[in-house]
Write an enzyme that holds these catalytic residues in place. Structure first.
Site, PDB file in Angstrom:
ATOM      1  N   ASP A  62       0.882  -1.161   0.000  1.00  0.00           N
ATOM      2  CA  ASP A  62       0.000   0.000   0.000  1.00  0.00           C
ATOM      3  C   ASP A  62       0.921   1.212   0.000  1.00  0.00           C
ATOM      4  O   ASP A  62       1.627   1.466   0.996  1.00  0.00           O
ATOM      5  CB  ASP A  62      -0.889  -0.022   1.257  1.00  0.00           C
ATOM      6  CG  ASP A  62      -1.919   1.096   1.237  1.00  0.00           C
ATOM      7  OD1 ASP A  62      -1.647   2.148   0.621  1.00  0.00           O
ATOM      8  OD2 ASP A  62      -2.992   0.925   1.837  1.00  0.00           O
ATOM      9  N   TYR A 155      -9.368  15.380  -6.893  1.00  0.00           N
ATOM     10  CA  TYR A 155      -8.625  14.477  -7.797  1.00  0.00           C
ATOM     11  C   TYR A 155      -7.755  15.309  -8.742  1.00  0.00           C
ATOM     12  O   TYR A 155      -6.566  15.008  -8.934  1.00  0.00           O
ATOM     13  CB  TYR A 155      -9.581  13.575  -8.606  1.00  0.00           C
ATOM     14  CG  TYR A 155      -8.823  12.710  -9.599  1.00  0.00           C
ATOM     15  CD1 TYR A 155      -8.033  11.658  -9.155  1.00  0.00           C
ATOM     16  CD2 TYR A 155      -8.867  12.978 -10.974  1.00  0.00           C
ATOM     17  CE1 TYR A 155      -7.303  10.881 -10.051  1.00  0.00           C
ATOM     18  CE2 TYR A 155      -8.147  12.205 -11.873  1.00  0.00           C
ATOM     19  CZ  TYR A 155      -7.361  11.152 -11.415  1.00  0.00           C
ATOM     20  OH  TYR A 155      -6.627  10.400 -12.306  1.00  0.00           O
TER      21      TYR A 155
END
Ligand code: NDP
Ligand code: 8X3
Length: 255
Positions: A62, A155
């Site tokens: 991760d 984003y």
């Protein structure tokens, strides 16, 4: 041209990262593959071994976890340490809510993955490249790193950050042989929209209705072009769009 080069790909479990793995394998590279879904990474590794005889080193990672990123890079077996190419691909979008209505968890996930994750991986791998006086980093940016669209707010901010980080790397590495590129696509048909809409496949499909989006392979072939130029050439940035998409919010759809 990539025979026995070591290529490190983040987010290799689907979409653009998986396509990059396939294209680099076809070109004879050795692959370091990671993502959170280790089952998918292992299946890809097996497939590439069978099809191209590719050697790969796989682990679950991760990229948001800085100690894990540092440990994964530090503990690479000796024969895998001399990374030639890093493809910073792991990333995601979550939601399309207006900024004043958005879920804070979505923001944390996007910023932690797309910005901090990319930084952690780069910080861990670049010193080795500088020491060896050899290497190429390819960041996967986006049209969202150059333009905004409704609900794109955070984003788009993360991909603007990727653009800034790429330019920062190019400046900071100018006195080294290390090259840094960013490949910035418009719509690519991957798991991206399904992830954006938290698993809503039907909603995700509507993103590509009436046009032919890019495929992961289109981006992978572009990355391949970037990393196979002669040493005096550095492709700084590639904008790549589906033919039917002129800008983030301007597409031609057949009805
Ligand atoms: P996918 O959802 O198909 O792939 C995203 C990949 O990122 C997966 O392999 C996923 O693996 C990995 N990933 C996500 N979060 C993490 C994390 N925390 N740690 C490690 N890996 C992670 O989408 P794409 O292939 O489209 O996305 C790849 C990149 O391309 C992203 O950076 C995206 O922003 C960018 N991009 C995509 C466009 C598009 O239209 N599809 C256009 C422009 C840019 P896992 O879940 O197994 O961890
Ligand atoms: C992914 C493409 O248009 O959804 O970066 O931002 S877009």
């Amino acid at each position: 041209m990539l025979k026995d080069k070591i290529v490190f790909i983040t987010g290799a479990s689907s979409g653009i990262g998986e396509a990059c793995a396939k294209v680099m394998a076809r070109e004879g590279a050795k692959l370091i593959l990671c993502a959170r879904r280790i089952d998918k990474i292992n299946a890809l590794s097996k497939e590439l071994k069978k099809e191209f005889g590719t050697a790969s080193f796989c682990f679950a990672l991760d990229v948001r976890n800085q100690p894990d990123v540092a440990k994964a890079v530090e503990s690479l077996p000796a024969e895998w340490r001399a990374i030639d190419i890093l493809i910073n691909n792991a990333g995601l979008s979550r939601g399309l809510a207006k900024l004043h209505e958005a879920d804070l968890n979505d923001w944390e996930e996007m910023i932690d993955t797309n910005v901090k994750g990319l930084l952690y991986v780069s910080r861990a791998i670049l010193p080795g490249m500088v020491k060896r006086k050899s290497g190429h980093v390819v960041n996967i940016g986006s049209v969202a790193g150059h333009q905004l669209y409704p609900g794109g707010n955070v984003y788009c901010a993360t991909k603007h950050a990727v653009d800034a980080i790429t330019q920062g790397m190019q400046i900071d590495l100018v006195d080294t042989p290390i090259r840094v590129s960013t490949v910035d696509p418009g719509m690519v048909d991957t798991e991206f929209s399904t992830v954006r809409f938290h698993g809503d496949e039907e909603k995700a499909k509507t993103v590509y209705t009436g046009l032919t989006p890019l495929a992961g392979e289109d981006i992978a072939e572009t990355v391949l072009f970037c990393v196979t130029r002669p040493p005096h050439v550095n492709i700084h940035q590639v904008h790549i769009m589906p033919k039917a998409q002129a800008a983030a919010t301007i597409s031609h759809r057949k009805r």
